[in-house]
Each structure stands twice: as structure tokens, then as C-alpha cells.
Design an enzyme around this catalytic site. Structure first.
Site, mmCIF file in Angstrom:
data_model
loop_
_atom_site.group_PDB
_atom_site.id
_atom_site.type_symbol
_atom_site.label_atom_id
_atom_site.label_comp_id
_atom_site.label_asym_id
_atom_site.label_seq_id
_atom_site.Cartn_x
_atom_site.Cartn_y
_atom_site.Cartn_z
ATOM 1 N N ASP A 74 0.829 -1.203 0.000
ATOM 2 C CA ASP A 74 0.000 0.000 0.000
ATOM 3 C C ASP A 74 0.864 1.254 0.000
ATOM 4 O O ASP A 74 2.071 1.208 0.288
ATOM 5 C CB ASP A 74 -0.953 0.009 1.194
ATOM 6 N N GLU A 129 -0.200 -1.068 5.692
ATOM 7 C CA GLU A 129 0.873 -0.714 6.615
ATOM 8 C C GLU A 129 0.845 0.765 6.966
ATOM 9 O O GLU A 129 1.280 1.156 8.056
ATOM 10 C CB GLU A 129 2.229 -1.080 5.995
ATOM 11 N N GLU A 158 11.845 -1.846 3.496
ATOM 12 C CA GLU A 158 11.442 -0.459 3.678
ATOM 13 C C GLU A 158 12.570 0.459 3.174
ATOM 14 O O GLU A 158 13.740 0.059 3.128
ATOM 15 C CB GLU A 158 11.191 -0.172 5.158
#
Length: 359
Positions: A74, A129, A158
Site C-alpha cells: 500500500d 501498513e 522499507e
């Protein structure tokens, strides 16, 4: 909107662009989850499972160690920055390029093109998230299918600008309510202004001195900030209620209980009528001394840095799986209108992970 299938033969940078062109704001990930599932089911060496809009693919080669590569699919809301755009300087622009569709592209490339890794691999693609913790897809997988997340070490892709970032900060969001008494603003002495009553809260925040603890050689930097304030019912009425939303980003040497106790202590004596915990996720210690983490560091090179922000390494830590952050995006451009990623960084991360998993 119909989208073509994902082509996993594209290099990681081109695949990043394709992923960005699948809008997937939190809560709207289904089309992208469908495309990822479809693409991975065409990879013969993987077993693929799905729970909601979360896709998990695994090798089953009987290796001595299992590594998890995880990433959320997302993004924050689009800011006129989709579709993607590649400029002549090798920079790819668009929502999610940094956080974290470039990392997801690297995951997909490794999943599709490393059929016989030196460690068994689990690939996790999860939703929600970027919103409240109770919606987080990784948390839903951990609750419904904890066996899918079994492993010896995890890498969360990330954005870290292709450098290893250890652990993560905890994040606590509280709402501080003050109360007053309504009155006509022309006769304000007949009431009590709840917005004015919030002044001690703001003063306490303005004078707050954050800690900078060193943990496993990494210096974290805490922060306590007002992020929202609201109150008032009309332009000629004294407000009888005001709410200040405060976010505490704390170092991973504090437990969740210690973090909340600290916030309560900070605002003691400020006239707070009620303190409401709105959202809370604990941090994760760096864990860089773990043998798997040391081997990973040796393979990708560089020196580790602290993670400023919360990531799902915290969830892996709670599951007993040591984890680090390592992805191609630059965290300084996450969530920005001018979000972008350097193509060279994306290709570098793919090459480093491939070397680690095939050497």
C-alpha cells in the site's frame, strides 16, 4: 480499472514503475494483490498462499536456514504523482517509488529469478501498513497463519537508501482532552475556554528535551510532538472541549508500558481531563549481533544505522525473528509529493540480495 499482468522478467527498476502504475492506497490494494498472486503462481519453485489482500510465497528446499523478505504493497494517498515518470538522470518519480514499491519490485525479482537459493525463502506482500496498526496485513497473517512467518531472519525492504537500518522506534499516539464551559463570546467571563486550557500542554511540548540513547552502537533520537489540534463549536461561542493529538516516537530500549508511563508523566499537572491512547506499536531492538544479521551485513556491506520511524521489524521481533530494514528507497522522500527513487539504487539492492542468497 483493468491492469495488465505483472511481467517478472522486467528488471527491478522497470518493475517498480509498473507497480507504481497500480494505484494501491491503503484499503485499495486488491488489484495489486491479485496481480502479485497471479504472477507468483506462475513461478514453479514457489508455493503461494493468500489471506485477504496479503500474499505469501515460499520455497521448500530443505535448507538449514529460512529467510523472510517482506514488504507492504500500500501507499499513502496519491498527490498527483501517478503514473510513474522516468527522467534522463535515471530517477524514477511517483507515489510509492521510495516507500516502498521499489523494495517490493526487488522482492518479486528475487522470487522469480532465484530458483535455488542457499537459504529457503519466504516472500511476504501485505496490505494496510500506512494506516492504523489494527489494520496491518502482516499482523493479520501473524494472527491467522503464524506458521507462514516462521523463519531465522527477516529483511524488511522499507526505504533505507540501500543501507542497513537496525531496529525501529516505537510509536505512541495519544489524544489529550481539555474541558471548559460554553458561553457567548461577548460574555466570556460567564464560561471557561477549553482551547485556552490546552496552552500548558503546548508549552510542555515546546520545552520538551528528547532523549538520544545509544543502543548497540546506534544513536536513536526520540520525539514528542503535537500533530493535530481541534476545538470550538461556533465563532461566537467559547469552546467547552479541545483535543490535542500527540505522537511520541521513542527509542526501542523503552517498552510500550514505559513509553505510555513517560507520556503520562510529561503531561502531569497540565490540566488534562482525559488521556486517550489512539494507537500504539512498540519498537524493536537492533539485533545486529545475531549470526544471520552479521552474515547479511557482511554480504551487503556498509555500516548499520538506526531506523528513525516505526516499521514492521517490530512485528517480526515480537515473533522471535530478528529483522533489519534494507531497501532501495530514500526515506527522506517517503510520503512526499516529489517522491522518487534512483534506478541505480534499485538495481544495486537487487544485486546485493542476489549475491547474498546465491553465494
Amino acid at each position: 480499472m483493468e491492469h495488465a499482468a505483472l511481467d517478472l522478467s522486467l528488471d527491478a527498476a522497470a518493475l517498480t514503475a509498473r507497480l507504481v502504475d497500480f494505484p494501491s492506497v491503503s484499503g485499495e490494494e486488491r488489484p495489486l494483490a491479485d496481480a502479485i498472486e497471479h504472477a507468483l503462481r506462475g513461478v514453479p519453485h514457489l508455493t503461494v498462499d493468500r489471506h485477504g489482500n496479503n500474499v505469501v510465497a515460499r520455497t521448500r528446499l530443505g535448507r538449514a536456514e529460512r529467510v523472510i523478505l517482506a514488504g507492504h504493497i500500500d501507499t499513502v494517498p496519491i498527490a498527483d504523482n501517478v503514473p510513474s515518470r522516468l527522467d534522463d538522470d535515471g530517477v524514477l518519480w511517483g507515489c510509492g517509488t521510495s516507500d516502498m514499491k521499489s523494495g517490493v519490485a526487488v522482492q518479486l525479482r528475487i522470487a522469480a529469478t532465484v530458483p535455488a537459493p542457499n537459504r529457503d525463502l519466504t516472500f511476504v506482500f501485505y496490505d494496510n501498513e500506512e494506516v492504523s496498526a489494527h489494520l496491518n496485513g502482516l499482523g493479520h497473517i501473524a494472527e491467522a497463519h503464524p506458521d507462514w512467518l516462521a523463519g531465522d531472519f527477516a529483511v524488511l525492504l522499507e526505504p533505507s537508501d540501500a543501507q542497513v537500518e537496525g531496529g525501529c522506534q516505537g510509536t505512541l499516539r495519544v489524544i489529550l482532552r481539555t474541558e471548559g464551559e460554553r458561553a457567548h463570546s461577548a460574555r466570556s467571563w460567564m464560561g471557561s475556554n477549553a482551547i485556552h486550557a490546552a496552552a500548558p500542554i503546548l508549552a510542555r511540548l515546546a520545552s520538551y528535551e528528547p532523549r538520544r540513547p545509544v543502543i548497540d552502537g546506534l544513536e536513536y533520537h526520540e520525539g514528542l510532538n503535537a500533530v493535530r489540534i481541534g476545538g470550538g463549536v461556533a465563532n461566537n461561542v467559547l469552546p467547552d472541549e479541545c483535543a490535542v493529538t500527540v505522537n511520541f516516537r521513542y527509542a526501542p530500549d523503552r517498552t510500550e508500558e514505559e513509553a505510555l508511563a513517560h507520556v503520562r508523566e510529561v503531561f502531569e499537572g497540565c490540566g488534562v481531563a482525559e488521556l486517550i491512547v489512539d494507537d500504539h506499536s512498540g519498537g524493536a531492538l537492533p539485533g545486529l549481533s545475531h549470526p544471520a544479521a552479521a552474515a547479511f551485513m557482511a554480504a551487503v556491506g556498509g555500516s548499520a544505522k538506526p531506523k528513525f520511524g516505526w516499521t514492521d521489524v517490530s512485528r517480526f521481533s515480537a515473533l522471535g525473528v530478528p529483522a533489519v530494514n534494507y531497501g532501495p528507497g530514500d526515506p527522506l522522500y517517503a510520503h512526499k509529493r516529489d517522491e522518487h527513487v534512483a534506478v541505480a539504487r534499485v538495481l544495486h539492492c537487487e544485486e546485493r540480495l542476489r549475491t547474498w542468497l546465491t553465494a
